[in-house]
Design a protein around this motif. Structure first.
Motif, PDB file in Angstrom:
ATOM      1  N   TYR A   1     107.472 -38.687 -49.025  1.00 39.10           N
ATOM      2  CA  TYR A   1     108.347 -37.505 -48.984  1.00 39.10           C
ATOM      3  C   TYR A   1     108.961 -37.255 -50.356  1.00 39.10           C
ATOM      4  N   ARG A   2     108.923 -36.012 -50.790  1.00 34.54           N
ATOM      5  CA  ARG A   2     109.552 -35.612 -52.051  1.00 34.54           C
ATOM      6  C   ARG A   2     110.821 -34.818 -51.744  1.00 34.54           C
ATOM      7  N   ARG A   3     111.860 -35.173 -52.451  1.00 35.24           N
ATOM      8  CA  ARG A   3     113.166 -34.542 -52.291  1.00 35.24           C
ATOM      9  C   ARG A   3     113.064 -33.046 -52.585  1.00 35.24           C
ATOM     10  N   LYS A   4     113.736 -32.237 -51.760  1.00 39.83           N
ATOM     11  CA  LYS A   4     113.763 -30.788 -51.954  1.00 39.83           C
ATOM     12  C   LYS A   4     115.062 -30.406 -52.647  1.00 39.83           C
ATOM     13  N   VAL A   5     114.965 -29.537 -53.630  1.00 40.78           N
ATOM     14  CA  VAL A   5     116.140 -29.029 -54.338  1.00 40.78           C
ATOM     15  C   VAL A   5     116.086 -27.504 -54.337  1.00 40.78           C
ATOM     16  N   ILE A   6     117.259 -26.908 -54.394  1.00 40.86           N
ATOM     17  CA  ILE A   6     117.351 -25.449 -54.379  1.00 40.86           C
ATOM     18  C   ILE A   6     118.386 -25.019 -55.403  1.00 40.86           C
ATOM     19  N   GLY A   7     118.083 -23.968 -56.100  1.00 47.00           N
ATOM     20  CA  GLY A   7     119.024 -23.417 -57.070  1.00 47.00           C
ATOM     21  C   GLY A   7     119.537 -22.073 -56.579  1.00 47.00           C
ATOM     22  N   PHE A   8     120.484 -21.528 -57.306  1.00 46.49           N
ATOM     23  CA  PHE A   8     121.062 -20.241 -56.941  1.00 46.49           C
ATOM     24  C   PHE A   8     120.884 -19.255 -58.079  1.00 46.49           C
ATOM     25  N   SER A   9     120.861 -17.994 -57.742  1.00 46.19           N
ATOM     26  CA  SER A   9     120.852 -16.941 -58.746  1.00 46.19           C
ATOM     27  C   SER A   9     121.754 -15.820 -58.245  1.00 46.19           C
ATOM     28  N   THR A  10     121.929 -14.818 -59.064  1.00 46.88           N
ATOM     29  CA  THR A  10     122.774 -13.683 -58.704  1.00 46.88           C
ATOM     30  C   THR A  10     121.907 -12.439 -58.587  1.00 46.88           C
ATOM     31  N   ASP A  11     122.074 -11.728 -57.497  1.00 47.43           N
ATOM     32  CA  ASP A  11     121.417 -10.432 -57.349  1.00 47.43           C
ATOM     33  C   ASP A  11     122.178  -9.463 -58.243  1.00 47.43           C
ATOM     34  N   HIS A  12     121.528  -8.933 -59.275  1.00 43.59           N
ATOM     35  CA  HIS A  12     122.221  -8.114 -60.266  1.00 43.59           C
ATOM     36  C   HIS A  12     122.713  -6.794 -59.687  1.00 43.59           C
ATOM     37  N   GLU A  13     122.071  -6.319 -58.638  1.00 43.23           N
ATOM     38  CA  GLU A  13     122.487  -5.049 -58.038  1.00 43.23           C
ATOM     39  C   GLU A  13     123.739  -5.223 -57.178  1.00 43.23           C
ATOM     40  N   THR A  14     123.732  -6.229 -56.312  1.00 44.84           N
ATOM     41  CA  THR A  14     124.861  -6.429 -55.392  1.00 44.84           C
ATOM     42  C   THR A  14     125.851  -7.468 -55.894  1.00 44.84           C
ATOM     43  N   ARG A  15     125.475  -8.227 -56.917  1.00 44.73           N
ATOM     44  CA  ARG A  15     126.278  -9.307 -57.496  1.00 44.73           C
ATOM     45  C   ARG A  15     126.511 -10.454 -56.505  1.00 44.73           C
ATOM     46  N   GLN A  16     125.694 -10.558 -55.481  1.00 43.10           N
ATOM     47  CA  GLN A  16     125.832 -11.626 -54.502  1.00 43.10           C
ATOM     48  C   GLN A  16     125.004 -12.840 -54.900  1.00 43.10           C
ATOM     49  N   VAL A  17     125.404 -13.992 -54.366  1.00 42.64           N
ATOM     50  CA  VAL A  17     124.686 -15.243 -54.621  1.00 42.64           C
ATOM     51  C   VAL A  17     123.461 -15.293 -53.714  1.00 42.64           C
ATOM     52  N   VAL A  18     122.325 -15.609 -54.314  1.00 43.71           N
ATOM     53  CA  VAL A  18     121.087 -15.718 -53.541  1.00 43.71           C
ATOM     54  C   VAL A  18     120.460 -17.078 -53.790  1.00 43.71           C
ATOM     55  N   PRO A  19     120.104 -17.783 -52.704  1.00 39.56           N
ATOM     56  CA  PRO A  19     119.406 -19.063 -52.906  1.00 39.56           C
ATOM     57  C   PRO A  19     118.040 -18.809 -53.533  1.00 39.56           C
ATOM     58  N   GLY A  20     117.681 -19.641 -54.485  1.00 38.69           N
ATOM     59  CA  GLY A  20     116.381 -19.535 -55.131  1.00 38.69           C
ATOM     60  C   GLY A  20     115.310 -20.208 -54.285  1.00 38.69           C
ATOM     61  N   PRO A  21     114.120 -20.312 -54.815  1.00 43.95           N
ATOM     62  CA  PRO A  21     113.045 -20.966 -54.061  1.00 43.95           C
ATOM     63  C   PRO A  21     113.277 -22.472 -53.965  1.00 43.95           C
ATOM     64  N   VAL A  22     112.796 -23.049 -52.894  1.00 37.52           N
ATOM     65  CA  VAL A  22     112.882 -24.496 -52.707  1.00 37.52           C
ATOM     66  C   VAL A  22     111.837 -25.141 -53.608  1.00 37.52           C
ATOM     67  N   GLN A  23     112.266 -26.144 -54.350  1.00 35.48           N
ATOM     68  CA  GLN A  23     111.357 -26.851 -55.242  1.00 35.48           C
ATOM     69  C   GLN A  23     111.344 -28.326 -54.881  1.00 35.48           C
ATOM     70  N   LEU A  24     110.206 -28.970 -55.101  1.00 35.12           N
ATOM     71  CA  LEU A  24     110.087 -30.397 -54.856  1.00 35.12           C
ATOM     72  C   LEU A  24     110.451 -31.157 -56.124  1.00 35.12           C
ATOM     73  N   ASP A  25     111.211 -32.220 -55.965  1.00 33.77           N
ATOM     74  CA  ASP A  25     111.609 -33.070 -57.088  1.00 33.77           C
ATOM     75  C   ASP A  25     110.371 -33.807 -57.599  1.00 33.77           C
ATOM     76  N   ASN A  26     110.111 -33.714 -58.881  1.00 38.69           N
ATOM     77  CA  ASN A  26     108.908 -34.318 -59.473  1.00 38.69           C
ATOM     78  C   ASN A  26     109.093 -35.764 -59.894  1.00 38.69           C
ATOM     79  N   ARG A  27     110.264 -36.343 -59.611  1.00 37.71           N
ATOM     80  CA  ARG A  27     110.439 -37.748 -59.977  1.00 37.71           C
ATOM     81  C   ARG A  27     109.410 -38.605 -59.236  1.00 37.71           C
ATOM     82  N   GLU A  28     109.138 -39.752 -59.821  1.00 43.29           N
ATOM     83  CA  GLU A  28     108.155 -40.656 -59.244  1.00 43.29           C
ATOM     84  C   GLU A  28     108.580 -41.141 -57.859  1.00 43.29           C
ATOM     85  N   LEU A  29     107.602 -41.317 -56.992  1.00 45.97           N
ATOM     86  CA  LEU A  29     107.881 -41.876 -55.672  1.00 45.97           C
ATOM     87  C   LEU A  29     108.149 -43.367 -55.816  1.00 45.97           C
ATOM     88  N   ARG A  30     109.025 -43.870 -55.001  1.00 50.47           N
ATOM     89  CA  ARG A  30     109.408 -45.281 -55.037  1.00 50.47           C
ATOM     90  C   ARG A  30     108.268 -46.137 -54.489  1.00 50.47           C
TER      91      ARG A  30
END
Length: 126
Positions: A37-66
């Motif tokens: 299993y790879r850890r999932k991380v999510i970032g945020f961005s701002t919708d420039h039209e509405t100025r609201q916070v929008v979650p970005g795409p889910v990304q998998l953590d590329n660190r090495e597996l244990r």
């Protein structure tokens, strides 16, 4: 009144974004012992039209597996090792606390804007 509605919308979008982040953190914690299993991380961005916070795409953590040593595990190779997850529970708990505080801050802003709107309505009724 438009600014109060904008404040309500912005804080609501912040709460929704933090709730999304908490869902992914919970999923990471639940899968901490899942091999591969790879850890999932999510970032945020701002919708420039509405100025609201929008979650970005889910990304998998590329660190090495244990690497886990368990010769009795059916996933183990000849040396008795298999790949575990790259989830670090300390990091997940810290991220969860940060997301919780972000949610609470947006909730306080939402509540303040609601109270201001209520005060405005009370003044208009007089």
């Amino acid at each position: 009144m438009g600014d109060l509605n904008l404040s309500l919308g912005l804080s609501a979008s912040g709460m929704e974004a933090q709730a999304t982040r908490l869902r992914h953190i919970s999923e990471n914690i639940a899968n901490a012992d899942t091999p591969g299993y790879r850890r999932k991380v999510i970032g945020f961005s701002t919708d420039h039209e509405t100025r609201q916070v929008v979650p970005g795409p889910v990304q998998l953590d590329n660190r090495e597996l244990r690497s886990v040593f368990d010769p009795g595990n059916p996933l183990a190779d000849e040396s008795g090792h298999f790949q575990g997850s790259n989830v670090d529970l300390v990091i997940e708990i810290a991220d969860a606390r940060e997301a919780q505080r972000g949610y609470e801050a947006n909730l306080r802003i939402f509540d303040q804007a609601r109270q201001m709107a209520q005060g405005l309505f009370d003044l208009l009724r007089r």
